[in-house]
Design a protein around this motif. Structure first.
Motif, PDB file in Angstrom:
ATOM      1  N   LEU A 125     -16.097   1.655  -2.453  1.00  0.00           N
ATOM      2  CA  LEU A 125     -15.631   2.973  -2.018  1.00  0.00           C
ATOM      3  C   LEU A 125     -16.368   3.412  -0.759  1.00  0.00           C
ATOM      4  N   ASP A 126     -17.659   3.113  -0.711  1.00  0.00           N
ATOM      5  CA  ASP A 126     -18.476   3.425   0.458  1.00  0.00           C
ATOM      6  C   ASP A 126     -17.877   2.735   1.690  1.00  0.00           C
ATOM      7  N   LYS A 127     -17.514   1.476   1.515  1.00  0.00           N
ATOM      8  CA  LYS A 127     -16.926   0.710   2.624  1.00  0.00           C
ATOM      9  C   LYS A 127     -15.567   1.301   3.044  1.00  0.00           C
ATOM     10  N   TRP A 128     -14.862   1.839   2.069  1.00  0.00           N
ATOM     11  CA  TRP A 128     -13.550   2.441   2.364  1.00  0.00           C
ATOM     12  C   TRP A 128     -13.683   3.788   3.064  1.00  0.00           C
ATOM     13  N   GLY A 129     -14.895   4.315   3.114  1.00  0.00           N
ATOM     14  CA  GLY A 129     -15.083   5.582   3.821  1.00  0.00           C
ATOM     15  C   GLY A 129     -15.406   6.773   2.940  1.00  0.00           C
ATOM     16  N   LYS A 138      -7.043  10.996   0.357  1.00  0.00           N
ATOM     17  CA  LYS A 138      -6.564  10.480   1.658  1.00  0.00           C
ATOM     18  C   LYS A 138      -6.978   9.023   1.828  1.00  0.00           C
ATOM     19  N   ILE A 139      -8.207   8.721   1.406  1.00  0.00           N
ATOM     20  CA  ILE A 139      -8.723   7.358   1.545  1.00  0.00           C
ATOM     21  C   ILE A 139      -7.928   6.399   0.657  1.00  0.00           C
ATOM     22  N   LEU A 140      -7.628   6.840  -0.558  1.00  0.00           N
ATOM     23  CA  LEU A 140      -6.828   6.000  -1.464  1.00  0.00           C
ATOM     24  C   LEU A 140      -5.423   5.781  -0.897  1.00  0.00           C
ATOM     25  N   TYR A 141      -4.857   6.844  -0.345  1.00  0.00           N
ATOM     26  CA  TYR A 141      -3.488   6.766   0.167  1.00  0.00           C
ATOM     27  C   TYR A 141      -3.391   5.753   1.311  1.00  0.00           C
TER      28      TYR A 141
END
Lengths: 577, 77
Positions: free
Chosen positions: A105-109, A143-146
Motif C-alpha cells: 500500500l505504501d508503494k501504491w501511494g 482514489k488509490i484503489l480506483y
C-alpha cells in the motif's frame, strides 16, 4: 453475451461482489496473478466512493510491524480478546502477511505516519501489544484503489445489487443474479469463482436516534452477503458474538479512542474519571462501558478537554477530514468543543462485523467458505478483528485462490428454472399497486431487534422476538416498491430480516455467556468452557430451515500463557486501597 | 393497503445557482453510496430525492462547484 428469455447473461472468470475495501484488492490481485482471466467487480453503489472507507480511514488498527510486534504475539492477543474462540490459523495467516500488505500500500501511494528516523510511527492501543499506525492522509485511499482497478483493467459494474448466488448441479457456486438499482434490470453473471466482500451487516438494530440510516456502519452494508451465503448453503459463524461499538451519541460514528488515545484522550465517566484500562474494543470492554452507562456514574464521555491546544488541533485535523468527516459539523451544531467540554458517548445498535468483532460467513485461512467456488473477505467473513488491513490481506488471499480455482473450471451450467423463479421473486414488489413500504418493513424488523435481541439476552424475550420476526416473513409478498430505488430497499430489507433471524437463532443456541456484552445471556450467566468452547455455525438444513451446530475450535498453532489468558477479563480500573 | 406520503426535511442541500447538473455533471449522483441524489426533472439540477443519508460527504467533497452542503439529519442533530 447470451440471453435467457429477457435476462442478459454475462460470462466472467472471477466475480467479486462488493467494491469497498476487500473487493477491489481481490479483483486487482486476481488480475495481477492471471492477466488473461476476466475479472468483474460488482458494486451496488459506485466503487469510487463505496463501502466502509468511502471517505478514507484514519489509521491501521492491527499493523503487525517487525520491531513492534510479531505475528505470534498478535495471534495470541486476538485469541485472548475473543475468549479463545478463534481459528488461529486464519489470524496467523493475516498477521504474517500484514507487513507485506503495508509495504504494498505504501508503494501504491498510501501514506502511513513515520517518525523522525523514517520508521513507521506505531502506537499502543491494545491491552498487550503495539499495533496502531496512523494514516493522517488516509482520505485518499479509495482514489488509490480506483487507479489500480483501472490500471489492471478490472471490469467494474456499478449500481447492480447482487441478490442471490447461483450454483451448479454439483453444488459449486457459479455466479449470481443481480438487479440494477436504477432500472430494475435483472441480470445473471455466470462466474467460475465468486468472492463475497459485502461488508458488515450494519442495519440489524435501530440506532437510538430512530433514523434508519444513522447507523455505525455504512448503511449500504446491510447483510447482502450474509443472506446470499446463507441461501446458497454456506455456514456462518459466531453470529451470537454481536458487534457493538462505542460511539459519539446520536452521531453514531466512531469516537476514535484509537486516534485520541495515543495523544492523551480517554473514555471517562460523568465524573471525568477513567474506568477502563484499555480502549481497544473487546466484549469485556463493552461490558464495562455498558455497566458504567447503567450505573450512577453514567453517561460516558470522550475526554479531551485536558489536552494542549496543538494536540486538539491535531486530533481535529485527523477526525474531521477522515473516515467520518461530518463529525466536526455535528459538534459545531451542538456547540461542542473538545477544548472545553467532554463529548457524550454511547454504545451502538447490534450488528455483525468481523472487522471489529468475530461474526460472519465462515472462511478458513485460504478465504474459502464451506461452499466450493465461494470465497469471502473483509467485514463479512469470519476472521476476527480484521479491520481495514485484514480486509486487504484477505482480499488478496481470496483473489489469488479464486483465480486459481476458476482456471481449473469449465463454464458452469445454469439452473434456468431457479433463475426465472428468482427474477419473479425479486421484481414482485414493483408489480403491486400498493402494500407495505420497504422503510416501514425495515423499521419494524429493527425495532423488534432492539426490543428483543440486544443484550442483555433473555430466552423468553428472544422467543418472542424470533416469533415476531418469523411472522414478518409472511409480509414479504406484500412488499411494495414504486420505483427501482425502492425495490433496492425492499431487497435489502429482506436481507436485514434474514440477519435478524440469524442473530436470534445463534444467540439462543449458545447457552452460556461469553465475550462480555456481545453474548451476555442472563439465563446462562457463566462462561461454560466444558460445553461451549466451540464455534457456533449457522446454516440452512435439508428442510430449508435455519439450524445451528457446534464446530470444535481447531488446535492452537500458538499456545497461550496462563497469565495472558485472562488479560482481557481485567478491564476495569482497580481502585487504589 | 392504501399508502400515504409524508414530508421530511432532507440533509443534503444543493445550491441551484452553483449546480451544473443541467450541463451534464453527475458527480454527486455518481458518488453517493446510498444513491439518494437524482436529477430534478423540473430544474435539471441535482437534489436529494430519498431521505436515506449517512452524512458521509463524498457528494460535498467531490462537487466541482461547491454546490452541495451535507447537514446532519434533523433526528441526530
Amino acid at each position: 453475451m447470451t440471453q435467457l428469455h429477457d435476462i442478459t447473461i454475462k460470462d466472467i472468470d472471477v466475480l467479486v461482489i462488493g467494491g469497498g475495501t476487500a473487493g477491489p484488492m481481490a479483483a486487482i490481485t486476481a488480475k495481477e496473478k492471471d492477466p488473461k482471466a476476466t475479472v468483474m467487480l460488482l458494486e451496488k453503489a459506485n466503487v469510487k466512493r463505496s463501502g466502509a472507507i468511502s471517505m478514507g480511514m484514519d489509521g491501521l488498527n492491527n499493523a503487525v510491524i517487525p520491531g513492534h510486534a510479531t505475528p505470534e504475539q498478535y495471534t495470541k492477543e486476538i485469541t485472548i480478546a475473543n475468549d479463545g474462540i478463534v481459528l488461529q490459523k486464519g489470524v496467523l495467516e493475516y498477521a504474517e502477511r500484514s507487513f507485506d500488505m503495508i509495504q504494498k500500500l505504501d508503494k501504491w501511494g498510501v501514506y502511513f505516519q513515520k517518525d523522525e528516523t523514517g520508521e513507521y510511527d506505531v502506537k499502543k492501543v491494545h491491552h498487550l501489544g503495539t499495533y496502531v499506525l496512523p494514516m493522517p492522509e488516509g482520505h485518499n485511499i479509495k482514489k488509490i484503489l480506483y487507479r489500480r482497478l483501472r490500471r489492471n483493467r478490472v471490469e467494474v459494474e456499478n449500481r447492480y445489487q447482487a441478490v442471490r448466488l447461483l450454483k451448479d448441479s454439483e453444488g459449486i457456486v457459479s455466479g449470481c443474479i443481480a438487479v440494477g438499482t436504477r432500472d430494475a434490470e435483472v441480470i445473471v453473471i455466470r462466474a467460475k469463482a465468486v468472492v463475497l466482500c459485502t461488508g458488515a451487516a450494519g442495519r440489524i438494530g435501530l440506532p437510538a436516534s430512530g433514523y434508519l440510516y444513522g447507523t455505525y456502519e455504512n448503511p449500504t452494508n446491510c447483510g447482502d452477503g450474509h443472506s446470499m451465503a446463507y441461501h446458497v448453503g454456506a455456514e456462518l459463524s459466531g453470529l451470537e458474538c454481536y458487534q457493538i461499538n462505542p460511539l459519539l451519541k446520536d452521531y453514531n460514528g466512531p469516537a476514535c479512542a484509537y486516534v485520541t488515545g495515543p495523544l492523551g484522550g480517554y473514555t471517562a465517566n460523568a465524573n471525568g474519571d477513567r474506568f477502563i484500562e484499555c480502549d481497544y474494543w473487546s466484549g469485556q470492554m463493552m461490558m464495562e462501558f455498558y455497566n458504567e452507562l447503567q450505573s450512577g456514574n453514567g453517561p460516558v464521555f470522550l475526554k479531551l478537554d485536558h489536552l494542549a491546544e496543538e494536540t486538539i488541533q491535531e486530533i481535529e485535523q485527523v477526525l474531521h477530514t477522515n473516515e467520518r468527516p461530518s463529525r466536526g459539523r455535528f459538534h459545531d451544531g451542538r456547540g461542542n468543543d473538545y477544548r472545553t467540554k467532554m463529548v457524550e458517548m454511547h454504545i451502538s445498535e447490534i450488528g455483525f462485523c468481523a472487522g471489529h468483532s468475530a461474526s460472519g460467513v465462515w472462511v478458513n485461512e485460504k478465504g474459502e467458505t464451506t461452499v466450493p467456488g465461494l470465497y469471502g473477505a473483509g467485514d463479512m467473513a469470519s476472521i476476527p478483528h480484521s479491520y481495514m488491513l485484514g480486509a486487504f490481506v484477505y482480499g488478496e488471499i481470496c483473489g489469488e485462490n479464486a483465480v486459481t480455482f476458476a482456471s481449473d473450471r469449465t463454464v458452469p451450467q445454469l439452473d434456468e428454472e431457479f433463475i426465472l423463479q428468482e427474477r419473479d421473486r425479486i421484481l414482485a414488489p414493483l408489480r403491486r399497486d400498493d402494500g407495505i413500504p420497504p422503510n416501514q418493513f425495515e423499521y419494524k424488523i429493527r425495532r423488534l431487534v432492539n426490543d428483543y435481541l440486544q443484550p442483555p439476552k433473555i430466552t423468553r424475550k428472544m422467543d418472542i422476538g424470533l416469533q415476531r420476526l418469523k411472522d414478518m416473513q409472511q409480509d414479504i409478498p406484500y412488499l411494495y416498491a414504486r420505483d427501482p430505488h425502492e425495490l433496492l430497499r425492499a431487497n435489502e430489507a429482506q436481507h436485514v430480516l434474514d440477519c435478524a433471524l440469524m442473530a436470534a437463532q445463534a444467540s439462543m443456541y449458545r447457552q452460556e455467556s461469553r465475550w462480555g456484552l456481545y453474548h451476555h445471556y442472563v439465563d446462562h450467566p457463566e462462561t461454560n468452557n466444558e460445553d461451549w468452547f466451540c464455534h457456533v455455525q449457522l446454516y440452512k438444513d435439508e428442510q430449508e430451515q435455519m439450524a445451528c451446530k457446534k464446530r470444535p475450535v481447531d488446535p492452537y498453532v500458538i499456545e497461550l500463557d496462563e497469565e495472558e489468558k485472562t488479560a482481557y477479563q481485567r478491564m476495569r480500573i482497580q481502585k487504589v486501597s | 393497503m392504501p399508502t400515504a406520503t409524508q414530508i421530511t426535511m432532507v440533509p443534503v442541500v444543493v445550491d441551484n445557482e452553483k449546480c451544473i447538473a443541467d450541463k451534464g455533471c453527475r458527480t454527486c449522483i455518481d458518488v453517493c453510496p446510498l444513491d439518494v441524489l437524482w436529477i430534478d426533472e423540473k430544474t435539471g439540477k441535482a437534489h436529494m430525492r430519498y431521505d436515506e443519508c449517512w452524512y458521509c460527504m463524498p457528494c460535498e467533497a467531490d462537487c466541482p462547484t461547491d454546490a452541495v452542503t451535507v447537514n446532519i439529519p434533523y433526528l441526530l442533530r
